[in-house]
Scaffold this active site. Structure first.
Site, PDB file in Angstrom:
ATOM      1  N   ASP A   1      28.265   2.442  65.083  1.00  0.00           N
ATOM      2  CA  ASP A   1      27.016   2.868  65.696  1.00  0.00           C
ATOM      3  C   ASP A   1      26.059   1.683  65.864  1.00  0.00           C
ATOM      4  OD1 ASP A   1      25.387   5.332  66.367  1.00  0.00           O
ATOM      5  OD2 ASP A   1      24.066   4.477  64.850  1.00  0.00           O
TER       6      ASP A   1
ATOM      7  N   GLU B   1      43.770  -6.373  56.223  1.00  0.00           N
ATOM      8  CA  GLU B   1      44.461  -6.203  54.937  1.00  0.00           C
ATOM      9  C   GLU B   1      45.230  -4.890  54.887  1.00  0.00           C
ATOM     10  OE1 GLU B   1      41.874  -6.540  51.556  1.00  0.00           O
ATOM     11  OE2 GLU B   1      40.767  -8.170  52.521  1.00  0.00           O
TER      12      GLU B   1
HETATM   13  C1  GLC Z   1      23.682   5.812  68.446  1.00  0.00           C
HETATM   14  C2  GLC Z   1      24.179   7.227  68.411  1.00  0.00           C
HETATM   15  C3  GLC Z   1      23.024   8.133  68.610  1.00  0.00           C
HETATM   16  C4  GLC Z   1      22.044   7.915  67.476  1.00  0.00           C
HETATM   17  C5  GLC Z   1      21.618   6.466  67.398  1.00  0.00           C
HETATM   18  C6  GLC Z   1      20.931   6.149  66.101  1.00  0.00           C
HETATM   19  O1  GLC Z   1      23.193   5.444  69.680  1.00  0.00           O
HETATM   20  O2  GLC Z   1      25.191   7.412  69.352  1.00  0.00           O
HETATM   21  O3  GLC Z   1      23.403   9.474  68.677  1.00  0.00           O
HETATM   22  O4  GLC Z   1      20.907   8.705  67.680  1.00  0.00           O
HETATM   23  O5  GLC Z   1      22.725   5.602  67.450  1.00  0.00           O
HETATM   24  O6  GLC Z   1      21.855   6.162  65.048  1.00  0.00           O
END
Ligand code: GLC
Ligand code: MG
Length: 545
Positions: free
Chosen positions: A220, A275
């Site tokens: 993310d 690993e």
């Molecule tokens: C990313 C995710 C989104 C979230 C954001 C903050 O863009 O896809 O859904 O709100 O990160 O974590």
């Protein structure tokens, strides 16, 4: 000035013989938005046992892998992208045993599992952030996050001019007067990745899930972990805020995104993954500003994949699609990586709606999908697109997305976007909500439209012309005719309303224009609509052999 990106690229990705290719190289991965896929216990919220019970559906659809959005302990202010404990399952979604059972069942069915990793920020309820709030300015507890004194005479102004992606200031003040940075919601404090404790913690988290048997991680906000160290003001403060800002492409000054040091993190993770057996992988969610910066995330000693958002951002135009395809291959050539392709996810308006909605939007969505599935590399599909679902108009009282809630407080109405409309639970069966999403009459966390009665999996399984039947055919055709045939494409036509390209022995033609066009010679393998008399209708794609 020296180019900070000008570091040598080790050539680890020399062409690999097909049999030895890692599983992810041409995989189709299905994105499961956990709270909206299948609810096993009737609390109206999708959960891990729900996903497990529906894995045969994914096998029958013909995908290779699933990516599950965050199911860890979380107060759910951003539906799980606010993690309070990275090593446990939120009780709403199940238990660690449920996670193990899901992984075991997926393995039995031959499906790989990618989990979501949220390293840019924790939840404000994470034990580290609680400890930071309980500790004084300058303490080691605060040093895991980005706490700073404010500006102005009493420090009453935020430390810099950065805006939250969700709208409003990116800083929140705590009672002793300091401020902390959150590029997203107030409940999502950004970690300080220059503090070695943070990197060590995430290495442990990676190993925790790798040891349990996950095949990969979707990372993310992968472009956000490191900020320019000075935390200087952004030049261009008038940049639009809100989720819309995630999809702006204007080469802005971005001291908070895409810093060169972020790549050291992924080099470390690459070594950790190596690993383990079984080609474990990472895919970056990096909303970078150019294809070249996307490519940096998939250098040979970093991540395996990066979402190619240019494909998703392209308007309905043969020329625009052609440009993205050419630009993507050009940018990836230097790093010897394979592209990924994606049209929808849980953060954007569903592509059937983006392309105009209704029957036209659906025809275009199917055509874009068919074109995508012919391309070399890996493809991602988002739950519900195989049912031709459209974005739902969610009533204000049912909205839960923090982006919407913050925009409502900070931006003019025209800028409220909100992502709830693509997150409405899947209609599986039956005539009325919950359409088999949960047991009995248990209603989902956000209402489903009544007219989804005609869109259920149950209905579409009976209809060979349905979008579900089309996706199954397309995924089967991809395995039979496209995979492994060639790692490159030859662009045949990229002018006007027609995109035509060749991959191996396959010719793909997409007509984005209003009139039917004549097809080249060849046997039709599959089409997204009706092809008769050698004519390809408007808003339709075809594969020929
Ligand atoms: C990313 C995710 C989104 C979230 C954001 C903050 O863009 O896809 O859904 O709100 O990160 O974590
Ligand atoms: Mg449930």
């Amino acid at each position: 000035m020296a180019d900070p990106y000008d570091d040598p690229v080790p050539d680890l990705n020399d062409p690999i013989p097909p049999a030895d290719q890692p599983w992810w190289r041409e995989a189709v991965t299905y994105q499961v938005y956990v709270r909206s896929f299948a609810d096993s216990d009737g609390d109206g919220i999708g959960d891990l046992p729900g996903i497990t019970s529906r894995l045969p559906y994914l096998r029958d659809l013909g995908v290779d892998a699933l990516w599950i959005t965050p199911f860890y302990t979380s107060p759910q202010h951003d539906h799980g992208y606010d993690v309070a404990d990275y090593r446990d399952v939120d009780p709403r979604f199940g238990t660690l045993d449920d996670a193990d059972a899901l992984l075991a069942r997926a393995r039995e069915l031959g499906l790989k599992v990618i989990v979501d990793l949220v390293p840019n920020h924790t939840s404000s309820e994470h034990e580290w952030f609680r400890a930071a709030l309980a500790s004084p300015p300058g303490s080691p507890e605060r040093a895991r996050y980005l706490f700073r004194d404010g500006r102005g005479p009493d420090g009453a102004e935020p430390p810099n001019n950065w805006k939250s992606v969700f709208g409003g200031d990116a800083w929140t003040r705590v009672p002793d007067g300091q401020w902390y940075l959150h590029l997203f919601d107030t409940s999502q404090p950004d970690l300080d990745w220059r503090n070695p404790e943070v990197g060590d913690m995430f290495e442990d988290v990676l190993r925790f899930w790798l040891d349990r048997g996950v095949d990969g991680f979707r990372v993310d906000v992968a472009h956000g972990l490191l900020k320019e160290e000075s935390l200087r003001d952004q030049i261009a403060p008038e940049q639009p805020t809100g989720t819309g800002a995630m999809v702006e492409r204007a080469l802005n000054d971005e001291p908070m995104w895409d810093q060169p040091e972020v790549h050291d993190v992924y080099r470390r993770w690459h070594r950790v993954l190596a690993e383990y057996d079984g080609d474990r992988m990472c895919v970056a969610e990096a909303w970078t500003q150019t294809p070249e910066s996307m490519a940096r995330f998939v250098r040979a000693d970093e991540m395996q994949q990066s979402f190619n958002f240019d494909w998703l951002l392209a308007p309905w135009s043969a020329g625009a699609f052609a440009k993205v395809i050419t630009g993507t291959f050009a940018a990836l050539e230097d790093v010897h990586a394979q592209p990924t392709w994606v049209l929808s996810n849980h953060d954007v308006v569903r592509h059937a709606t983006r392309y105009g909605g209704g029957p036209v939007g659906l025809a275009r969505a199917r055509a874009a999908t068919l074109t995508m599935l012919a391309l070399p590399g890996s493809a991602y599909v988002y739950q519900g697109e195989e049912l031709g679902l459209e974005e739902v108009e969610v009533a204000p009282e049912h909205r839960q997305d923090p982006a919407y809630l913050r925009q409502k407080d900070t931006a003019p109405e025209s800028e409220w976007v909100g992502r709830d409309g693509c997150r409405v639970p899947i209609p599986w069966a039956g005539e009325r909500p919950p359409f088999g999403f949960g047991p009995g009459d248990a209603q989902p966390w956000i209402p489903q439209p009544l007219d989804w009665a005609s869109r259920t999996v149950e209905v579409q399984e009976q209809d060979p012309g349905s979008t579900l039947a089309f996706y199954r055919r397309a995924l089967a055709a991809r395995r039979e005719h496209a995979l492994g045939s060639s790692d490159t494409v030859e662009m045949l036509t990229a002018e006007g309303d027609v995109l035509a390209l060749r991959r191996g022995s396959l010719t793909v033609v997409l007509n984005t224009g209003p009139a039917a066009v004549e097809l080249p010679e060849g046997e039709v393998v599959i089409t997204s609509g009706d092809v008769t008399d050698g004519l390809l209708p408007a808003d339709t794609a075809v594969w020929l052999r």
